[in-house]
Each structure stands twice: as C-alpha cells, then as structure tokens.
Design a protein around this motif. Structure first.
Motif, PDB file in Angstrom:
ATOM      1  N   ASP A  96       0.805  -1.215   0.000  1.00  0.00           N
ATOM      2  CA  ASP A  96       0.000   0.000   0.000  1.00  0.00           C
ATOM      3  C   ASP A  96       0.842   1.271   0.000  1.00  0.00           C
ATOM      4  O   ASP A  96       0.303   2.359  -0.210  1.00  0.00           O
ATOM      5  N   GLY A  97       2.151   1.129   0.265  1.00  0.00           N
ATOM      6  CA  GLY A  97       3.021   2.292   0.189  1.00  0.00           C
ATOM      7  C   GLY A  97       3.774   2.649   1.450  1.00  0.00           C
ATOM      8  O   GLY A  97       4.389   3.719   1.530  1.00  0.00           O
ATOM      9  N   ALA A  98       3.777   1.771   2.462  1.00  0.00           N
ATOM     10  CA  ALA A  98       4.522   2.062   3.692  1.00  0.00           C
ATOM     11  C   ALA A  98       6.023   2.019   3.450  1.00  0.00           C
ATOM     12  O   ALA A  98       6.526   1.125   2.766  1.00  0.00           O
ATOM     13  N   ASP A  99       6.725   2.978   4.042  1.00  0.00           N
ATOM     14  CA  ASP A  99       8.190   3.036   3.969  1.00  0.00           C
ATOM     15  C   ASP A  99       8.840   2.408   5.191  1.00  0.00           C
ATOM     16  O   ASP A  99      10.008   2.016   5.144  1.00  0.00           O
ATOM     17  N   GLU A 100       8.085   2.367   6.287  1.00  0.00           N
ATOM     18  CA  GLU A 100       8.629   1.918   7.560  1.00  0.00           C
ATOM     19  C   GLU A 100       7.592   1.097   8.306  1.00  0.00           C
ATOM     20  O   GLU A 100       6.400   1.440   8.298  1.00  0.00           O
ATOM     21  N   ILE A 101       8.043   0.044   8.950  1.00  0.00           N
ATOM     22  CA  ILE A 101       7.165  -0.847   9.709  1.00  0.00           C
ATOM     23  C   ILE A 101       7.574  -0.792  11.179  1.00  0.00           C
ATOM     24  O   ILE A 101       8.721  -1.072  11.524  1.00  0.00           O
ATOM     25  N   ASP A 102       6.621  -0.416  12.044  1.00  0.00           N
ATOM     26  CA  ASP A 102       6.855  -0.397  13.484  1.00  0.00           C
ATOM     27  C   ASP A 102       6.171  -1.640  14.083  1.00  0.00           C
ATOM     28  O   ASP A 102       4.948  -1.692  14.220  1.00  0.00           O
ATOM     29  N   LEU A 103       6.967  -2.621  14.436  1.00  0.00           N
ATOM     30  CA  LEU A 103       6.502  -3.936  14.871  1.00  0.00           C
ATOM     31  C   LEU A 103       6.567  -4.065  16.388  1.00  0.00           C
ATOM     32  O   LEU A 103       7.633  -3.881  16.985  1.00  0.00           O
ATOM     33  N   VAL A 104       5.445  -4.400  17.001  1.00  0.00           N
ATOM     34  CA  VAL A 104       5.452  -4.719  18.435  1.00  0.00           C
ATOM     35  C   VAL A 104       5.975  -6.143  18.611  1.00  0.00           C
ATOM     36  O   VAL A 104       5.428  -7.089  18.033  1.00  0.00           O
ATOM     37  N   ILE A 105       7.045  -6.278  19.378  1.00  0.00           N
ATOM     38  CA  ILE A 105       7.568  -7.622  19.626  1.00  0.00           C
ATOM     39  C   ILE A 105       6.608  -8.362  20.567  1.00  0.00           C
ATOM     40  O   ILE A 105       5.829  -7.735  21.294  1.00  0.00           O
ATOM     41  N   PRO A 106       6.639  -9.694  20.599  1.00  0.00           N
ATOM     42  CA  PRO A 106       5.810 -10.448  21.565  1.00  0.00           C
ATOM     43  C   PRO A 106       6.410 -10.324  22.968  1.00  0.00           C
ATOM     44  O   PRO A 106       7.024 -11.247  23.507  1.00  0.00           O
ATOM     45  N   TYR A 107       6.213  -9.137  23.544  1.00  0.00           N
ATOM     46  CA  TYR A 107       6.892  -8.817  24.801  1.00  0.00           C
ATOM     47  C   TYR A 107       6.376  -9.655  25.973  1.00  0.00           C
ATOM     48  O   TYR A 107       7.129  -9.954  26.902  1.00  0.00           O
ATOM     49  N   ARG A 108       5.117 -10.049  25.921  1.00  0.00           N
ATOM     50  CA  ARG A 108       4.617 -10.906  27.010  1.00  0.00           C
ATOM     51  C   ARG A 108       5.290 -12.282  26.973  1.00  0.00           C
ATOM     52  O   ARG A 108       5.576 -12.868  28.019  1.00  0.00           O
ATOM     53  N   ALA A 109       5.543 -12.780  25.766  1.00  0.00           N
ATOM     54  CA  ALA A 109       6.271 -14.042  25.636  1.00  0.00           C
ATOM     55  C   ALA A 109       7.675 -13.897  26.215  1.00  0.00           C
ATOM     56  O   ALA A 109       8.178 -14.791  26.913  1.00  0.00           O
ATOM     57  N   LEU A 110       8.309 -12.753  25.935  1.00  0.00           N
ATOM     58  CA  LEU A 110       9.648 -12.513  26.475  1.00  0.00           C
ATOM     59  C   LEU A 110       9.614 -12.472  28.004  1.00  0.00           C
ATOM     60  O   LEU A 110      10.490 -13.049  28.666  1.00  0.00           O
ATOM     61  N   GLU A 127      12.240 -10.353   6.983  1.00  0.00           N
ATOM     62  CA  GLU A 127      12.354 -11.003   5.682  1.00  0.00           C
ATOM     63  C   GLU A 127      11.514 -10.329   4.604  1.00  0.00           C
ATOM     64  O   GLU A 127      11.874 -10.335   3.431  1.00  0.00           O
ATOM     65  N   VAL A 128      10.384  -9.749   4.998  1.00  0.00           N
ATOM     66  CA  VAL A 128       9.518  -9.095   4.011  1.00  0.00           C
ATOM     67  C   VAL A 128       9.729  -7.584   3.957  1.00  0.00           C
ATOM     68  O   VAL A 128       9.101  -6.907   3.146  1.00  0.00           O
ATOM     69  N   CYS A 129      10.611  -7.074   4.808  1.00  0.00           N
ATOM     70  CA  CYS A 129      10.945  -5.647   4.787  1.00  0.00           C
ATOM     71  C   CYS A 129      12.253  -5.451   4.035  1.00  0.00           C
ATOM     72  O   CYS A 129      13.310  -5.187   4.631  1.00  0.00           O
ATOM     73  N   ALA A 130      12.202  -5.584   2.725  1.00  0.00           N
ATOM     74  CA  ALA A 130      13.407  -5.411   1.917  1.00  0.00           C
ATOM     75  C   ALA A 130      13.795  -3.937   1.900  1.00  0.00           C
ATOM     76  O   ALA A 130      12.923  -3.067   1.874  1.00  0.00           O
ATOM     77  N   PRO A 131      15.095  -3.633   1.927  1.00  0.00           N
ATOM     78  CA  PRO A 131      15.523  -2.243   1.818  1.00  0.00           C
ATOM     79  C   PRO A 131      14.911  -1.597   0.577  1.00  0.00           C
ATOM     80  O   PRO A 131      14.767  -2.284  -0.442  1.00  0.00           O
ATOM     81  N   PRO A 132      14.498  -0.328   0.657  1.00  0.00           N
ATOM     82  CA  PRO A 132      14.770   0.632   1.744  1.00  0.00           C
ATOM     83  C   PRO A 132      13.732   0.670   2.860  1.00  0.00           C
ATOM     84  O   PRO A 132      13.733   1.608   3.650  1.00  0.00           O
TER      85      PRO A 132
END
Length: 257
Positions: A96-110, A127-132
């Motif tokens: 859709d056009g995103a340049d950046e992905i802000d991912l919440v880690i599974p912090y409760r699992a940690l 793996e799916v966030c290819a540069p840039p």
C-alpha cells in the motif's frame, strides 16, 4: 547538547519527528490533516505514523516521491498476533506504500522467558521488509519494567535484524522514559551496529525532546541523532515545536531545557 538553544532543539526535533495518529477514532479526514501538518512552514517531519488501513490514502496524498516517509504499525498494540498474520499485515502495508514498519515484539512471551518467540517474529517480518523499508521494533519497555529485560529485548531485536529499537506503543501506562532510553542507547553502542532509537509516548515538549537528545549525544556523540538513527514518536510534540520556532515560547514543558 549543553549549548543548544530551545529553537535549535525544536528545529532538530522537527526533522526527527514521526508525527503520529494511532487514536481509535482516527478517520480519513484525520489522515488528511496529519499529512498537511507534517509539512510545516519550518520544514517537514521525518515521517507520519498511522494505522495500516490508512497507508494507501496517505501515499496518494503525499505522492510517491515525498520526503515525508510513511510509517505504520503491525502486531499493534498487543504484540500477541500469530507470526503469519503479522507477516501478511506487513506485506499489505508495504504494497500500500509504507516506507517503515513499526513492529510490536511479543513482549509478554519474552516476560515469560520465551526469547525464541521474539527472534522468530522479528526475523519473519524482517524477511519481508526489503531495503529501503525500515523495520522498527517496539519493545514496550513500560511493561517489561525490569532493566535486564529491557536490555535483553534491545539486544534480541538488534541481533534479529531491527533497524530501530523503539520504546513503546503509547497505549500503556508507562511509555518513553529516560531510564529505558539510557539502556537502549547503550545496547545499540554495545552492539557495534548502525541501529536507530525511537522514544515514543510521553515526549510532549521541546524540553522533553532536549533531554532525550542530550542523552543520545552523551552516549553516541553530538552528531549521531539524525533521521536515519533517531526518531521521536509523538502526536502532541509538533505543537510545542512550532510554538518555539514561531517565537511564542514553549506551550508547556514537563522538563527543563
């Protein structure tokens, strides 16, 4: 940062700002306003940060070659979604056009001792966030609480391929703190890798921004904080930045300059 004036800090903070609207009632009109606000009379923000469902609209509004990047959130805010769902969400956001992905880690699992879950999630999304496309990982430090856990989460994220480590979703009681920032900035230094830092949630004034920038300068050097290594995630900070740049003074500071 000791000799930096509030105006200089405000100008720097503007260039580092991920102008954010992740409110539950966000709609298309709010996204239009956000895109307009991101291009100010004093320069533009680094990015806007929005829900995935609005990425396509924002891309159409900003255009393909905008200097304002589009960041979006995945596995947000719970951090509990299945890996395959998060990967699918990420793929769609990028399409859709995103340049950046802000991912919440599974912090409760940690918190339950499952480091493998964190590695698996970050690596799958990486793996799916290819540069840039940039991958920022949200650690939710206010929930992790324990300094050792924050440090461990930082090192796990960096080792798993994160481009940035980010404090918080802004959706919990405790968000960005200087204590968490100190741990995370030192983890970046210890890693020896070029990884960025993003305090998010609770950075509301130029005074708040100055404290984070001063800390980053102490740990990494005065020229380290640039858009490729440092962002502020905030919805209310822009108003105070513009007040300072317009010469109207700070709109209120929860910290001294």
């Amino acid at each position: 940062m000791n000799e930096t004036t509030p105006r200089q800090t405000a100008a720097k903070a503007l260039s580092l700002l991920d102008l954010t609207d992740l409110t539950e009632n966000c709609d298309e009109a709010a996204i239009e306003r956000l895109c307009r606000q991101a291009a100010t009379r004093h320069g533009h923000t680094a990015a806007i940060c929005i829900w995935p469902r609005f990425v396509k609209q924002a891309r159409a509004l900003l255009g393909e070659n905008s200097p304002i990047r589009i960041a979006t959130v995945v596995n947000f805010p719970s951090g509990d979604l299945p890996v395959d769902d998060v990967v699918a969400e990420t793929r769609q956001a990028i399409a859709d056009g995103a340049d950046e992905i802000d991912l919440v880690i599974p912090y409760r699992a940690l918190m339950a001792g499952d480091e493998a879950a964190v590695r698996q999630m970050i690596r799958a999304v990486r793996e799916v966030c290819a540069p840039p496309v940039l991958l920022k990982t949200i650690l939710e430090t206010g929930e992790l609480k324990n300094p050792d856990l924050v440090r461990n989460a930082s090192h796990l994220a960096i080792a798993s391929g994160a481009d940035f480590i980010k404090t918080s979703t802004g959706k919990v009681a405790v968000n960005a703190t200087l204590e968490a920032a100190d741990i995370m900035l030192n983890a970046i230094r210890e890693s020896g890798r070029k990884v960025g830092f993003k305090p998010a949630g609770g950075v509301r004034t130029v005074g708040d921004a100055a404290l984070h920038l001063r800390l980053a300068a102490t740990i990494h050097g005065p020229d380290w904080a640039i858009p490729s290594t440092f962002r502020f995630g905030a919805s209310g900070l822009l108003g105070d930045i513009l007040a300072v740049l317009d010469g109207r003074g700070s709109g209120g500071s929860s910290a001294a300059y």
